[in-house]
Write a protein that holds these residues in place. Sequence first.
Motif, PDB file in Angstrom:
ATOM      1  N   ALA A   6     -11.894   6.281   3.521  1.00 14.36           N
ATOM      2  CA  ALA A   6     -10.805   5.298   3.447  1.00 14.36           C
ATOM      3  C   ALA A   6      -9.442   5.968   3.673  1.00 14.36           C
ATOM      4  CB  ALA A   6     -10.846   4.589   2.093  1.00 14.36           C
ATOM      5  N   ILE A   7      -9.294   7.177   3.124  1.00 15.27           N
ATOM      6  CA  ILE A   7      -8.006   7.883   3.304  1.00 15.27           C
ATOM      7  C   ILE A   7      -7.820   8.235   4.782  1.00 15.27           C
ATOM      8  CG2 ILE A   7      -6.673   9.960   2.725  1.00 15.27           C
ATOM      9  CD1 ILE A   7      -8.081   9.900  -0.043  1.00 15.27           C
ATOM     10  N   ILE A   8      -8.894   8.724   5.409  1.00 15.91           N
ATOM     11  CA  ILE A   8      -8.789   9.072   6.840  1.00 15.91           C
ATOM     12  C   ILE A   8      -8.441   7.822   7.652  1.00 15.91           C
ATOM     13  CG2 ILE A   8     -10.078   9.884   8.881  1.00 15.91           C
ATOM     14  CD1 ILE A   8     -11.664  11.734   7.019  1.00 15.91           C
ATOM     15  N   ASP A   9      -9.064   6.697   7.306  1.00 16.59           N
ATOM     16  CA  ASP A   9      -8.781   5.463   8.057  1.00 16.59           C
ATOM     17  C   ASP A   9      -7.318   5.055   7.907  1.00 16.59           C
ATOM     18  OD1 ASP A   9     -11.331   5.439   8.952  1.00 16.59           O
ATOM     19  OD2 ASP A   9     -12.060   3.909   7.555  1.00 16.59           O
ATOM     20  N   LYS A  10      -6.783   5.229   6.694  1.00 15.89           N
ATOM     21  CA  LYS A  10      -5.368   4.872   6.479  1.00 15.89           C
ATOM     22  C   LYS A  10      -4.460   5.780   7.300  1.00 15.89           C
ATOM     23  CE  LYS A  10      -5.622   4.845   1.904  1.00 15.89           C
ATOM     24  NZ  LYS A  10      -5.255   4.855   0.507  1.00 15.89           N
ATOM     25  N   GLU A  11      -4.800   7.076   7.316  1.00 12.76           N
ATOM     26  CA  GLU A  11      -3.975   8.022   8.085  1.00 12.76           C
ATOM     27  C   GLU A  11      -4.069   7.700   9.581  1.00 12.76           C
ATOM     28  OE1 GLU A  11      -1.623  10.011   7.789  1.00 12.76           O
ATOM     29  OE2 GLU A  11      -1.725  11.317   9.546  1.00 12.76           O
ATOM     30  N   LYS A  12      -5.252   7.302  10.028  1.00  7.83           N
ATOM     31  CA  LYS A  12      -5.423   6.953  11.442  1.00  7.83           C
ATOM     32  C   LYS A  12      -4.535   5.748  11.795  1.00  7.83           C
ATOM     33  CE  LYS A  12      -9.035   6.161  14.842  1.00  7.83           C
ATOM     34  NZ  LYS A  12     -10.458   5.937  15.060  1.00  7.83           N
ATOM     35  N   GLN A  13      -4.521   4.770  10.916  1.00  9.54           N
ATOM     36  CA  GLN A  13      -3.673   3.591  11.125  1.00  9.54           C
ATOM     37  C   GLN A  13      -2.197   3.982  11.160  1.00  9.54           C
ATOM     38  OE1 GLN A  13      -4.090   0.294  11.872  1.00  9.54           O
ATOM     39  NE2 GLN A  13      -6.108   1.116  12.334  1.00  9.54           N
ATOM     40  N   ARG A  14      -1.812   4.881  10.229  1.00 10.68           N
ATOM     41  CA  ARG A  14      -0.415   5.321  10.192  1.00 10.68           C
ATOM     42  C   ARG A  14      -0.040   5.995  11.509  1.00 10.68           C
ATOM     43  NH1 ARG A  14       2.774   9.360   9.944  1.00 10.68           N
ATOM     44  NH2 ARG A  14       1.035  10.809  10.176  1.00 10.68           N
ATOM     45  N   GLN A  15      -0.936   6.873  11.981  1.00 10.48           N
ATOM     46  CA  GLN A  15      -0.652   7.576  13.238  1.00 10.48           C
ATOM     47  C   GLN A  15      -0.593   6.580  14.392  1.00 10.48           C
ATOM     48  OE1 GLN A  15      -3.202  10.972  14.033  1.00 10.48           O
ATOM     49  NE2 GLN A  15      -2.823  11.882  12.031  1.00 10.48           N
ATOM     50  N   PHE A  16      -1.442   5.559  14.338  1.00 11.55           N
ATOM     51  CA  PHE A  16      -1.528   4.576  15.420  1.00 11.55           C
ATOM     52  C   PHE A  16      -0.278   3.695  15.454  1.00 11.55           C
ATOM     53  CE2 PHE A  16      -3.083   0.421  16.995  1.00 11.55           C
ATOM     54  CZ  PHE A  16      -3.452   0.825  18.267  1.00 11.55           C
ATOM     55  N   LYS A  17       0.202   3.323  14.258  1.00 13.25           N
ATOM     56  CA  LYS A  17       1.275   2.327  14.200  1.00 13.25           C
ATOM     57  C   LYS A  17       2.674   2.906  14.318  1.00 13.25           C
ATOM     58  CE  LYS A  17      -0.815  -1.169  11.195  1.00 13.25           C
ATOM     59  NZ  LYS A  17      -0.825  -1.428   9.748  1.00 13.25           N
ATOM     60  N   SER A  18       2.834   4.197  13.982  1.00  7.29           N
ATOM     61  CA  SER A  18       4.222   4.685  13.912  1.00  7.29           C
ATOM     62  C   SER A  18       4.661   5.292  15.241  1.00  7.29           C
ATOM     63  CB  SER A  18       4.357   5.709  12.789  1.00  7.29           C
ATOM     64  OG  SER A  18       3.568   6.823  13.082  1.00  7.29           O
ATOM     65  N   LEU A  19       5.973   5.410  15.376  1.00  2.64           N
ATOM     66  CA  LEU A  19       6.536   6.130  16.516  1.00  2.64           C
ATOM     67  C   LEU A  19       6.612   7.588  16.094  1.00  2.64           C
ATOM     68  CD1 LEU A  19       9.454   3.776  17.648  1.00  2.64           C
ATOM     69  CD2 LEU A  19       7.300   4.195  18.829  1.00  2.64           C
TER      70      LEU A  19
ATOM     71  N   ALA B 189      18.637  13.788   5.864  1.00  4.19           N
ATOM     72  CA  ALA B 189      17.615  13.438   4.872  1.00  4.19           C
ATOM     73  C   ALA B 189      17.564  11.925   4.685  1.00  4.19           C
ATOM     74  CB  ALA B 189      17.916  14.136   3.558  1.00  4.19           C
ATOM     75  N   ARG B 190      18.736  11.306   4.541  1.00  2.00           N
ATOM     76  CA  ARG B 190      18.764   9.843   4.346  1.00  2.00           C
ATOM     77  C   ARG B 190      18.291   9.114   5.598  1.00  2.00           C
ATOM     78  NH1 ARG B 190      22.579  11.665   1.034  1.00  2.00           N
ATOM     79  NH2 ARG B 190      22.661  10.789  -1.060  1.00  2.00           N
ATOM     80  N   ALA B 191      18.736   9.594   6.755  1.00  2.00           N
ATOM     81  CA  ALA B 191      18.325   8.936   8.003  1.00  2.00           C
ATOM     82  C   ALA B 191      16.808   9.035   8.160  1.00  2.00           C
ATOM     83  CB  ALA B 191      19.033   9.575   9.189  1.00  2.00           C
ATOM     84  N   GLU B 192      16.249  10.217   7.837  1.00  2.00           N
ATOM     85  CA  GLU B 192      14.786  10.393   7.940  1.00  2.00           C
ATOM     86  C   GLU B 192      14.057   9.367   7.072  1.00  2.00           C
ATOM     87  OE1 GLU B 192      12.633  14.419   7.287  1.00  2.00           O
ATOM     88  OE2 GLU B 192      12.005  13.180   5.594  1.00  2.00           O
ATOM     89  N   LYS B 193      14.559   9.211   5.840  1.00  2.00           N
ATOM     90  CA  LYS B 193      13.911   8.310   4.878  1.00  2.00           C
ATOM     91  C   LYS B 193      13.937   6.868   5.390  1.00  2.00           C
ATOM     92  CE  LYS B 193      12.293   8.623   0.659  1.00  2.00           C
ATOM     93  NZ  LYS B 193      11.137   9.499   0.774  1.00  2.00           N
ATOM     94  N   ILE B 194      15.097   6.444   5.821  1.00  2.00           N
ATOM     95  CA  ILE B 194      15.236   5.048   6.262  1.00  2.00           C
ATOM     96  C   ILE B 194      14.392   4.815   7.518  1.00  2.00           C
ATOM     97  CG2 ILE B 194      16.892   3.357   7.181  1.00  2.00           C
ATOM     98  CD1 ILE B 194      18.039   3.640   4.595  1.00  2.00           C
ATOM     99  N   LEU B 195      14.418   5.747   8.453  1.00  2.00           N
ATOM    100  CA  LEU B 195      13.624   5.586   9.684  1.00  2.00           C
ATOM    101  C   LEU B 195      12.131   5.596   9.368  1.00  2.00           C
ATOM    102  CD1 LEU B 195      15.849   7.843  11.954  1.00  2.00           C
ATOM    103  CD2 LEU B 195      15.369   5.426  12.371  1.00  2.00           C
ATOM    104  N   ASP B 196      11.748   6.401   8.391  1.00  2.00           N
ATOM    105  CA  ASP B 196      10.347   6.471   7.975  1.00  2.00           C
ATOM    106  C   ASP B 196       9.875   5.100   7.476  1.00  2.00           C
ATOM    107  OD1 ASP B 196       8.088   7.961   7.836  1.00  2.00           O
ATOM    108  OD2 ASP B 196       8.509   8.861   5.889  1.00  2.00           O
ATOM    109  N   MET B 197      10.768   4.390   6.761  1.00  2.00           N
ATOM    110  CA  MET B 197      10.397   3.070   6.245  1.00  2.00           C
ATOM    111  C   MET B 197      10.156   2.086   7.386  1.00  2.00           C
ATOM    112  SD  MET B 197      13.099   2.970   3.150  1.00  2.00           S
ATOM    113  CE  MET B 197      12.461   1.949   1.861  1.00  2.00           C
ATOM    114  N   ALA B 198      10.711   2.382   8.559  1.00  2.00           N
ATOM    115  CA  ALA B 198      10.503   1.521   9.724  1.00  2.00           C
ATOM    116  C   ALA B 198       9.465   2.135  10.665  1.00  2.00           C
ATOM    117  CB  ALA B 198      11.819   1.338  10.450  1.00  2.00           C
ATOM    118  N   SER B 199       8.646   3.043  10.115  1.00  2.00           N
ATOM    119  CA  SER B 199       7.575   3.693  10.893  1.00  2.00           C
ATOM    120  C   SER B 199       8.086   4.496  12.084  1.00  2.00           C
ATOM    121  CB  SER B 199       6.535   2.668  11.375  1.00  2.00           C
ATOM    122  OG  SER B 199       5.917   2.081  10.281  1.00  2.00           O
ATOM    123  N   ILE B 200       9.294   5.012  11.969  1.00  2.00           N
ATOM    124  CA  ILE B 200       9.780   5.966  12.977  1.00  2.00           C
ATOM    125  C   ILE B 200       9.727   7.331  12.296  1.00  2.00           C
ATOM    126  CG2 ILE B 200      11.769   6.735  14.323  1.00  2.00           C
ATOM    127  CD1 ILE B 200      12.592   3.847  14.632  1.00  2.00           C
TER     128      ILE B 200
END
Length: 429
Positions: free
Chosen positions: A13-26, A340-351
Amino acid sequence: DYGLSEADPEVRAIIDKEKQRQFKSLELIASENFTSRAVMEAVGSCLTNKYSEGLPGKRYYGGNEYIDELETLCQERALAAFHVDGKNWGVNVQPLSGSPANFEVYTAVLKPHDRIMGLDLPHGGHLSHGFMTPKRRVSGTSIYFESMPYRLDESTGLVDYDMLEKTAILFRPKLIIAGASAYPRDFDYVRMRKIADAVGAFLMMDMAHISGLVAASVVADPFEYCDIVTTTTHKSLRGPRGGMIFFKKDPVLGVDLESAINNAVFPGLQGGPHNHTIGGLAVCLKYAQSPEFKAYQNKVVSNCRALASRLIELGYMLVSGGSDNHLVLVDLRPLGIDGARAEKILDMASITLNKNSVPGDKSALVPGGIRIGSPAMTTRGFTEKEFVAIADFIHEGVQITLEAKQLVSGSKLQDFMKFVTSPDFSFVG
Ligand code: PLP
């Protein structure tokens, strides 16, 4: 014998979640990439079961006839992929990753407390090139060797070769290291070779970030000027997670690099090689000799240029004013926000990208810039058009970071939290 879903649904299940994260994010982390299914098949194979301490034909265990065949093939492909002649160069494909490969070189050619010079980490160098702070010797390299980093000229964002030369003449390093983790330009190997020769130092290039670009000849060739070349295999090269060390076969400064480096890898610092990784690496190095790979690396560079141009159009300041390779470094300090702040905010938008120090920064934890790389999304088929869109998305994210900062500075933290979780915030659709 069960498959993963039956044997361990939790890990599945963890691998599947990571796969989805890699698939969905920029995925824009400059040191990351998506390796091929063929490489992953080799890495997930029975090769992981075998012990093979030693080198092909000289092993400490039996049953290595196929592993010998594999490692020899991998070595041959490594030399061919980087266009070097097996008469003049050798390669060790066993390093477990980039940092161990570098430390293996140091233990091969240096004595404890010998002097080294690498690019300073806050100016784009890697930890393993000798990073230390005034208070602490952070990296093992700076604990066991005496490190005097060279730096960028802060006014141009380029390596300050004049200062490197002056410092080298005073410091007399035994090893000079080219290469970086966050430098958007090429290295001047001709100049570095001259400096190394003037002080009697070995010249090593850590091409981890750009090894794919080197293999495709879209950047300068470090093999022409360096004595030793190290690399990771999982960044622009698109292979499995591992490392390699290339060395000149003729003695350099009286040292037989071949035996010194091979002995430093095993038995010096490692035990059994990771044969599954060597299998994956061989697959990657076959692909690295194909016309498709060359076309891919050309796109990595042109996509990065398109990204850089759009960011400049949008008013951003890039360290060195642009990029010749696969990454850009954006200095956010003129906007009054940090990476650091820009990274965090962009991360929330899957960038997904990373905060990075830029020349002149005071803190490594809250640095003033972000690093953006093109290899991973180029693998996923993005062209210049999509990289222009990425620049626009990042711009939106930075604007939101600015607005969020203003909200927080009015200490309306709750409003801020509401804001970043509201539909208005989902700016990447
Ligand atoms: N060398 C350079 C230039 C790097 O950028 C990195 C990692 O990012 C390394 C070495 C270390 O590689 P690893 O993380 O595989 O140890």
